[in-house]
Write a protein that holds these residues in place. Structure first.
Motif, PDB file in Angstrom:
ATOM      1  N   CYS A  70       0.836  -1.203   0.000  1.00  0.00           N
ATOM      2  CA  CYS A  70       0.000   0.000   0.000  1.00  0.00           C
ATOM      3  C   CYS A  70       0.874   1.257   0.000  1.00  0.00           C
ATOM      4  N   SER A  71       0.359   2.312  -0.612  1.00  0.00           N
ATOM      5  CA  SER A  71       1.200   3.480  -0.904  1.00  0.00           C
ATOM      6  C   SER A  71       1.696   4.208   0.334  1.00  0.00           C
ATOM      7  N   GLY A  72       0.836   4.357   1.332  1.00  0.00           N
ATOM      8  CA  GLY A  72       1.246   5.102   2.522  1.00  0.00           C
ATOM      9  C   GLY A  72       2.373   4.427   3.271  1.00  0.00           C
ATOM     10  N   VAL A  73       2.235   3.121   3.512  1.00  0.00           N
ATOM     11  CA  VAL A  73       3.299   2.411   4.231  1.00  0.00           C
ATOM     12  C   VAL A  73       4.549   2.283   3.365  1.00  0.00           C
ATOM     13  N   THR A  74       4.374   2.192   2.065  1.00  0.00           N
ATOM     14  CA  THR A  74       5.533   2.145   1.172  1.00  0.00           C
ATOM     15  C   THR A  74       6.345   3.428   1.281  1.00  0.00           C
ATOM     16  N   THR A  75       5.648   4.549   1.282  1.00  0.00           N
ATOM     17  CA  THR A  75       6.328   5.842   1.432  1.00  0.00           C
ATOM     18  C   THR A  75       7.054   5.925   2.760  1.00  0.00           C
ATOM     19  N   ALA A  76       6.397   5.485   3.835  1.00  0.00           N
ATOM     20  CA  ALA A  76       7.011   5.540   5.161  1.00  0.00           C
ATOM     21  C   ALA A  76       8.261   4.677   5.231  1.00  0.00           C
ATOM     22  N   ILE A  77       8.187   3.479   4.700  1.00  0.00           N
ATOM     23  CA  ILE A  77       9.351   2.581   4.719  1.00  0.00           C
ATOM     24  C   ILE A  77      10.491   3.158   3.893  1.00  0.00           C
ATOM     25  N   ALA A  78      10.180   3.657   2.710  1.00  0.00           N
ATOM     26  CA  ALA A  78      11.222   4.221   1.856  1.00  0.00           C
ATOM     27  C   ALA A  78      11.907   5.398   2.530  1.00  0.00           C
ATOM     28  N   ASN A  79      11.106   6.335   3.030  1.00  0.00           N
ATOM     29  CA  ASN A  79      11.666   7.554   3.611  1.00  0.00           C
ATOM     30  C   ASN A  79      12.417   7.311   4.913  1.00  0.00           C
ATOM     31  N   ASN A  80      11.905   6.411   5.751  1.00  0.00           N
ATOM     32  CA  ASN A  80      12.429   6.270   7.108  1.00  0.00           C
ATOM     33  C   ASN A  80      13.463   5.163   7.276  1.00  0.00           C
ATOM     34  N   VAL A  81      13.425   4.169   6.402  1.00  0.00           N
ATOM     35  CA  VAL A  81      14.279   3.002   6.629  1.00  0.00           C
ATOM     36  C   VAL A  81      15.079   2.600   5.386  1.00  0.00           C
ATOM     37  N   ALA A  82      14.397   2.306   4.303  1.00  0.00           N
ATOM     38  CA  ALA A  82      15.073   1.705   3.158  1.00  0.00           C
ATOM     39  C   ALA A  82      16.086   2.642   2.520  1.00  0.00           C
ATOM     40  N   VAL A  83      15.652   3.842   2.156  1.00  0.00           N
ATOM     41  CA  VAL A  83      16.571   4.769   1.489  1.00  0.00           C
ATOM     42  C   VAL A  83      17.730   5.177   2.407  1.00  0.00           C
ATOM     43  N   PRO A  84      17.474   5.540   3.674  1.00  0.00           N
ATOM     44  CA  PRO A  84      18.603   5.884   4.548  1.00  0.00           C
ATOM     45  C   PRO A  84      19.625   4.761   4.715  1.00  0.00           C
ATOM     46  N   ASN A  85      19.154   3.502   4.586  1.00  0.00           N
ATOM     47  CA  ASN A  85      20.059   2.363   4.727  1.00  0.00           C
ATOM     48  C   ASN A  85      20.533   1.813   3.387  1.00  0.00           C
ATOM     49  N   GLY A  86      20.141   2.468   2.291  1.00  0.00           N
ATOM     50  CA  GLY A  86      20.596   2.050   0.978  1.00  0.00           C
ATOM     51  C   GLY A  86      20.094   0.688   0.563  1.00  0.00           C
ATOM     52  N   VAL A  87      18.785   0.441   0.771  1.00  0.00           N
ATOM     53  CA  VAL A  87      18.195  -0.852   0.419  1.00  0.00           C
ATOM     54  C   VAL A  87      17.139  -0.650  -0.662  1.00  0.00           C
ATOM     55  N   VAL A  88      17.261  -1.411  -1.746  1.00  0.00           N
ATOM     56  CA  VAL A  88      16.300  -1.345  -2.842  1.00  0.00           C
ATOM     57  C   VAL A  88      14.934  -1.855  -2.395  1.00  0.00           C
ATOM     58  N   MET A  89      13.894  -1.139  -2.808  1.00  0.00           N
ATOM     59  CA  MET A  89      12.519  -1.612  -2.691  1.00  0.00           C
ATOM     60  C   MET A  89      11.937  -1.710  -4.095  1.00  0.00           C
ATOM     61  N   VAL A  90      11.307  -2.832  -4.403  1.00  0.00           N
ATOM     62  CA  VAL A  90      10.566  -2.964  -5.656  1.00  0.00           C
ATOM     63  C   VAL A  90       9.129  -3.316  -5.291  1.00  0.00           C
ATOM     64  N   SER A  91       8.245  -2.350  -5.412  1.00  0.00           N
ATOM     65  CA  SER A  91       6.848  -2.570  -5.022  1.00  0.00           C
ATOM     66  C   SER A  91       6.047  -3.139  -6.181  1.00  0.00           C
ATOM     67  N   PRO A  92       5.195  -4.144  -5.891  1.00  0.00           N
ATOM     68  CA  PRO A  92       4.330  -4.673  -6.934  1.00  0.00           C
ATOM     69  C   PRO A  92       3.016  -3.927  -7.068  1.00  0.00           C
ATOM     70  N   SER A  93       2.702  -3.033  -6.108  1.00  0.00           N
ATOM     71  CA  SER A  93       1.319  -2.540  -6.054  1.00  0.00           C
ATOM     72  C   SER A  93       1.127  -1.144  -5.484  1.00  0.00           C
ATOM     73  N   ALA A  94       2.173  -0.480  -5.041  1.00  0.00           N
ATOM     74  CA  ALA A  94       2.013   0.878  -4.506  1.00  0.00           C
ATOM     75  C   ALA A  94       1.857   1.840  -5.673  1.00  0.00           C
ATOM     76  N   THR A  95       0.698   2.483  -5.794  1.00  0.00           N
ATOM     77  CA  THR A  95       0.360   3.194  -7.021  1.00  0.00           C
ATOM     78  C   THR A  95       0.137   4.694  -6.849  1.00  0.00           C
TER      79      THR A  95
END
Length: 391
Positions: A97-122
């Motif tokens: 879902c888009s809201g949690v995807t944004t939160a994870i990207a901004n707060n965890v994944a991007v700061p730690n340099g981890v790729v996210m590939v979402s199948p459904s966040a639109t």
């Protein structure tokens, strides 16, 4: 957090004396929450791709699951932190879902340099997040879905609509996209109102929608939450008997819940395509006991496939190395790779040969990790989905 090991937890011998590398990959989806009925199919699709890659012998992809809940940003962030810091995943398939995807990207994944590939966040807002190139999605933005829906409405001479949307990033972005595209084609949006998930009674919301005077209701909600409640209340009160369902409302659980009254009452859209890649996915999914028509299952397979192909092209499971190769393996030019052919794709990519992963959903990335995408149009008849065509 549930862990599913798709390959041996210990390194195994392959190719004579070579030793396969063990790495962890994350799958973070709403295993609980408003999309929990479709999440198992999504997870299974991704796990199918990781298992296929592991069988190739060079890398064992051990899957670790995390629960995004779909709607709770704090819980999703905590789950992602566990995946990244404790489980040391090299990449994440998700979130959903888009809201949690944004939160994870901004707060965890991007700061730690981890790729996210979402199948459904639109959500269209995800097109402009500051992601340092670490966020990708294989489902197209709802800006595109809004245009598709407006086209379908115009072709069916549906001009005056009411829109109700789940009150979050996904719902608001999609509703605004639909409204803008519909009005640009000369249509009228009589009301565009949010609804909250988790309520037992939606009669007040439906009464306000009915009072707008519109005869057709667009429900930009969730199949297991407020969306189905809105539909049931609309039918029970006679407020609406004509609905349009965007992607979040696709699912057999809604049809089973509402019953026969839903037949002939729905037009819907869902990201999807047809062709050889889709046919190949259907073959391997059915062989594995997975429903290939499950919402976002093909896209989940594709999201996982991009991760393993990028790692092969990079010759490394380093997090940043994976990031830097995803667009290369996703797009033309190159040898076309379809579902069930990941071993060959990985071998070619590792040898430096250009590959073009078309996948199950016609993967093509445009802009900064953005998917071009196409959509399936459907109706509901005889308590089942009937495909109309693709756009």
């Amino acid at each position: 957090m549930k862990r599913l090991l798709l390959a041996s937890a210990a390194s195994v011998l392959v190719a004579g004396s070579a030793v396969a590398e063990d790495v962890n990959v994350g799958i973070i989806l709403g295993f609980t929450g408003p999309l929990e009925s479709i999440t198992p199919g999504m997870a299974a699709g991704a796990e199918l791709a990781f298992a296929e890659a592991s069988e190739a012998g060079e890398t064992n992809y051990n899957v670790v699951r995390g629960d995004s809940t779909c709607i709770d940003a704090a819980a999703a962030t905590t789950a992602a932190e566990q995946l990244i810091t404790s489980d040391n995943v090299v990449a994440i398939m998700g979130a959903d879902c888009s809201g949690v995807t944004t939160a994870i990207a901004n707060n965890v994944a991007v700061p730690n340099g981890v790729v996210m590939v979402s199948p459904s966040a639109t959500s269209p807002a995800l097109s402009t997040i500051e992601d340092d190139g670490y966020f990708f999605r294989v489902a197209p933005s709802d800006a595109r879905q809004g245009e598709i829906i407006a086209d379908i409405l115009a072709e069916r001479d549906i001009t005056n609509i009411a829109i109700t949307y789940t009150n979050n990033d996904y719902g608001k972005g999609l509703a605004d996209a639909i409204a803008a595209a519909h009005e640009a084609k000369g249509g009228t949006v009589a009301i565009n109102a949010a609804h909250e998930d988790g309520k037992g009674d939606y009669s007040a919301e439906v009464a306000a929608l009915q009072a707008s005077g519109a005869e057709h209701l667009v429900v930009a909600g969730y199949v297991d939450q407020g969306g189905v409640g809105i539909v049931q209340a609309s039918i029970d009160t006679g407020a609406f008997d004509s609905f349009f369902f965007p992607d979040g409302m696709y699912g057999q659980s809604l049809i089973d819940s509402v019953g026969d009254d839903i037949n002939g009452a729905v037009i819907g859209t869902l990201p999807g395509t047809e062709g050889e890649g889709t046919e190949k996915f259907f073959e391997i999914a059915e062989a594995a006991g997975i429903d290939p028509t499950s919402t976002y299952a093909p896209e989940s397979y594709d999201a996982a496939a991009l991760i393993v192909l990028a790692a092969a092209a990079a010759g490394s499971t380093d997090r940043t190395a994976i990031r830097d190769k995803i667009v290369d393996v996703a797009n033309a030019p190159g040898e076309v790779i379809l579902p069930g052919d990941l071993a060959r794709g990985m071998e070619l990519a590792a040898a430096g040969t250009d590959i073009d992963y078309a996948g199950a959903s016609g993967v093509e990335l445009i802009g900064p990790g953005e998917a071009a995408g196409s959509y399936r149009e459907y109706e509901i008849e005889d308590n089942a989905v009937k495909n109309i065509g693709y756009r």
